[in-house]
Design a protein around this motif. Structure first.
Motif, PDB file in Angstrom:
ATOM      1  N   VAL A  58       0.929  -0.849   0.443  1.00  0.00           N
ATOM      2  CA  VAL A  58      -0.237  -0.102   0.307  1.00  0.00           C
ATOM      3  C   VAL A  58       0.968   1.293  -0.557  1.00  0.00           C
ATOM      4  N   GLY A  59       1.850   1.398   1.110  1.00  0.00           N
ATOM      5  CA  GLY A  59       2.452   2.594   0.457  1.00  0.00           C
ATOM      6  C   GLY A  59       4.519   2.206   0.208  1.00  0.00           C
ATOM      7  N   ASP A  60       5.122   1.722   0.696  1.00  0.00           N
ATOM      8  CA  ASP A  60       6.881   1.455   0.571  1.00  0.00           C
ATOM      9  C   ASP A  60       6.366   0.156  -0.528  1.00  0.00           C
ATOM     10  N   THR A  61       6.968   1.305  -1.566  1.00  0.00           N
ATOM     11  CA  THR A  61       7.536   0.546  -3.044  1.00  0.00           C
ATOM     12  C   THR A  61       8.429  -0.020  -2.929  1.00  0.00           C
ATOM     13  N   ALA A  62       9.488   0.906  -2.248  1.00  0.00           N
ATOM     14  CA  ALA A  62      11.049   0.863  -1.944  1.00  0.00           C
ATOM     15  C   ALA A  62      10.450  -0.929  -1.211  1.00  0.00           C
ATOM     16  N   ALA A  63      10.435  -1.526  -0.556  1.00  0.00           N
ATOM     17  CA  ALA A  63      10.092  -2.630  -0.114  1.00  0.00           C
ATOM     18  C   ALA A  63       9.532  -3.615  -0.748  1.00  0.00           C
ATOM     19  N   ALA A  64       8.536  -3.243  -1.649  1.00  0.00           N
ATOM     20  CA  ALA A  64       8.054  -4.133  -3.105  1.00  0.00           C
ATOM     21  C   ALA A  64       8.416  -3.998  -4.278  1.00  0.00           C
ATOM     22  N   GLU A  65       9.692  -3.808  -4.663  1.00  0.00           N
ATOM     23  CA  GLU A  65      10.142  -3.704  -5.921  1.00  0.00           C
ATOM     24  C   GLU A  65      11.294  -4.597  -5.318  1.00  0.00           C
ATOM     25  N   GLU A  66      12.066  -4.662  -4.162  1.00  0.00           N
ATOM     26  CA  GLU A  66      12.900  -5.205  -3.133  1.00  0.00           C
ATOM     27  C   GLU A  66      12.607  -6.596  -3.745  1.00  0.00           C
ATOM     28  N   THR A  67      11.110  -6.874  -2.359  1.00  0.00           N
ATOM     29  CA  THR A  67      10.536  -7.954  -2.951  1.00  0.00           C
ATOM     30  C   THR A  67      11.038  -9.323  -3.723  1.00  0.00           C
ATOM     31  N   VAL A  68      10.226  -8.318  -5.091  1.00  0.00           N
ATOM     32  CA  VAL A  68      10.509  -9.301  -6.735  1.00  0.00           C
ATOM     33  C   VAL A  68      11.601  -9.040  -7.050  1.00  0.00           C
ATOM     34  N   THR A 113      12.386 -12.740  -8.173  1.00  0.00           N
ATOM     35  CA  THR A 113      13.124 -12.700  -9.374  1.00  0.00           C
ATOM     36  C   THR A 113      14.090 -13.106  -9.152  1.00  0.00           C
ATOM     37  N   ALA A 114      15.104 -12.991  -9.013  1.00  0.00           N
ATOM     38  CA  ALA A 114      16.689 -13.184  -9.315  1.00  0.00           C
ATOM     39  C   ALA A 114      16.581 -14.860  -8.906  1.00  0.00           C
ATOM     40  N   ALA A 115      15.837 -14.790  -7.816  1.00  0.00           N
ATOM     41  CA  ALA A 115      16.090 -16.213  -7.134  1.00  0.00           C
ATOM     42  C   ALA A 115      15.264 -17.443  -8.310  1.00  0.00           C
ATOM     43  N   GLY A 116      15.088 -17.441  -9.680  1.00  0.00           N
ATOM     44  CA  GLY A 116      14.137 -17.840 -10.431  1.00  0.00           C
ATOM     45  C   GLY A 116      12.501 -17.268 -10.425  1.00  0.00           C
ATOM     46  N   GLY A 117      11.813 -17.006  -9.597  1.00  0.00           N
ATOM     47  CA  GLY A 117      10.407 -17.024  -9.678  1.00  0.00           C
ATOM     48  C   GLY A 117      10.272 -16.358 -10.203  1.00  0.00           C
ATOM     49  N   LYS A 118       8.436 -15.724 -10.819  1.00  0.00           N
ATOM     50  CA  LYS A 118       7.644 -14.781 -11.561  1.00  0.00           C
ATOM     51  C   LYS A 118       7.565 -13.791 -10.087  1.00  0.00           C
ATOM     52  N   ALA A 119       7.565 -12.930 -10.626  1.00  0.00           N
ATOM     53  CA  ALA A 119       6.193 -12.292  -9.740  1.00  0.00           C
ATOM     54  C   ALA A 119       6.204 -10.933 -10.522  1.00  0.00           C
ATOM     55  N   ILE A 120       5.867  -9.894  -9.960  1.00  0.00           N
ATOM     56  CA  ILE A 120       5.063  -8.249  -9.884  1.00  0.00           C
ATOM     57  C   ILE A 120       4.656  -8.096  -8.797  1.00  0.00           C
ATOM     58  N   ALA A 121       4.580  -6.583  -8.445  1.00  0.00           N
ATOM     59  CA  ALA A 121       4.148  -5.593  -7.292  1.00  0.00           C
ATOM     60  C   ALA A 121       3.006  -4.317  -7.962  1.00  0.00           C
ATOM     61  N   VAL A 122       1.955  -4.825  -7.259  1.00  0.00           N
ATOM     62  CA  VAL A 122       0.873  -4.289  -7.643  1.00  0.00           C
ATOM     63  C   VAL A 122       0.490  -3.080  -6.142  1.00  0.00           C
ATOM     64  N   ARG A 123       0.512  -2.724  -6.328  1.00  0.00           N
ATOM     65  CA  ARG A 123      -0.045  -1.318  -5.034  1.00  0.00           C
ATOM     66  C   ARG A 123      -1.603  -0.832  -5.257  1.00  0.00           C
ATOM     67  N   ALA A 124      -1.993  -1.559  -3.783  1.00  0.00           N
ATOM     68  CA  ALA A 124      -3.860  -1.399  -3.635  1.00  0.00           C
ATOM     69  C   ALA A 124      -3.684  -1.588  -2.645  1.00  0.00           C
ATOM     70  N   ASP A 125      -4.723  -0.568  -1.614  1.00  0.00           N
ATOM     71  CA  ASP A 125      -5.354  -0.843   0.076  1.00  0.00           C
ATOM     72  C   ASP A 125      -6.381  -2.012  -0.692  1.00  0.00           C
ATOM     73  N   VAL A 126      -6.135  -2.117   0.498  1.00  0.00           N
ATOM     74  CA  VAL A 126      -7.541  -3.894   0.657  1.00  0.00           C
ATOM     75  C   VAL A 126      -8.446  -3.197   1.296  1.00  0.00           C
ATOM     76  N   ALA A 127      -9.113  -1.729   1.976  1.00  0.00           N
ATOM     77  CA  ALA A 127      -9.651  -0.742   1.725  1.00  0.00           C
ATOM     78  C   ALA A 127     -11.340  -0.996   0.539  1.00  0.00           C
ATOM     79  N   ASP A 128      -9.859  -0.988  -0.599  1.00  0.00           N
ATOM     80  CA  ASP A 128     -10.676  -0.102  -1.742  1.00  0.00           C
ATOM     81  C   ASP A 128     -10.927  -1.304  -2.378  1.00  0.00           C
TER      82      ASP A 128
END
Length: 252
Positions: free
Chosen positions: A44-54, A58-73
């Protein structure tokens, strides 16, 4: 990091993990990715953490994307699932790890804080559950998070435990509503777990006391909880449905 599993079960499976870039949610993202699932990391807010996780996935060979969304919306969450389907073709696992924590005696809690807490923990859980019920493919799984404080009932946790009690109340109801769809619905209720959210604001003495409370005499780790989620969302765990699993080392 664990190598990517390419077993038949894992190929083509997709997981949406809300709150997937920090704490338990991040550990879940890593664990499910290691099992071969493509991961949609919601934040929801920490773009850097999301991008770091993705990047780590992906560096480990996985597939991932980051998507921002407030779960209450509800519109943002619908768009989150749209992006998951557009990127990977569908959704097989939904893990709702997004949540807030606020501690205060019931007599003293600011009601604005209560509203914010329940907006994320109750409304957000309901919104994510709605989309999971509408979008999950056959054979899929939905996992929510509660807290073992619903059982231990520690002081200062009234608002938080109340919000998580609502999630527990929805679990079996949703499982029964999905009859015939081959979709499981379960809730994991961790005990004291060494996350940034848990450790913040606590003294060393408080942390040590909580660590000694379970018979196993330690805090849980995010990885402990991620392993439970991985089991519940696997073929081996698919007979478990409509349950509250207290993953807490033996606390009440």
């Amino acid at each position: 990091m664990t190598s990517i599993d390419t077993t038949r079960e894992a190929v083509g499976r997709v997981a949406v993990v809300t709150g997937g870039s920090r704490g338990i949610g991040r550990a879940v993202s890593h664990r499910l990715s290691a099992d071969g699932l493509a991961i949609v990391v919601n934040y929801v807010g920490d773009t850097a953490a999301a991008e770091e996780t993705v990047a780590a996935l992906t560096a480990a060979g996985g597939k991932a994307i980051a998507v921002r969304a407030d779960v209450a919306d509800e519109k943002a969450v619908a768009a989150l699932f749209d992006q998951a389907e557009a990127a990977f073709g569908g959704v097989d696992v939904v893990v709702n790890a997004a949540g807030r924590l606020a501690l205060a005696p019931i007599a003293d809690l600011d009601l604005n804080v209560l509203d914010q807490l329940h907006r994320t923990n109750v409304r957000g859980a309901f919104v994510v559950a709605q989309q999971a019920a509408r979008r999950l493919r056959a054979g899929g799984s939905f996992v929510s998070f509660s807290t073992s404080v619903v059982g231990t009932q520690f002081p200062d946790y009234g608002a938080y435990a109340a919000s998580k009690g609502a999630i527990e109340a929805m679990t079996l109801i949703l499982a029964r509503e999905l009859r015939g769809r081959d979709i499981t619905v379960n809730t994991v209720a961790p005990g004291p777990t060494a996350t940034e959210l848990f450790l913040e604001g606590k003294t060393e003495e408080q942390i040590d006391t909580l660590a000694k409370t379970p018979p196993l005499e330690r805090l849980g780790t995010p990885e402990d909880i991620a392993d439970v989620v991985a089991f519940l969302t696997s073929a081996e765990g698919h007979w478990i449905n409509g349950q509250i699993l207290r993953a807490n080392g033996g606390m009440v």
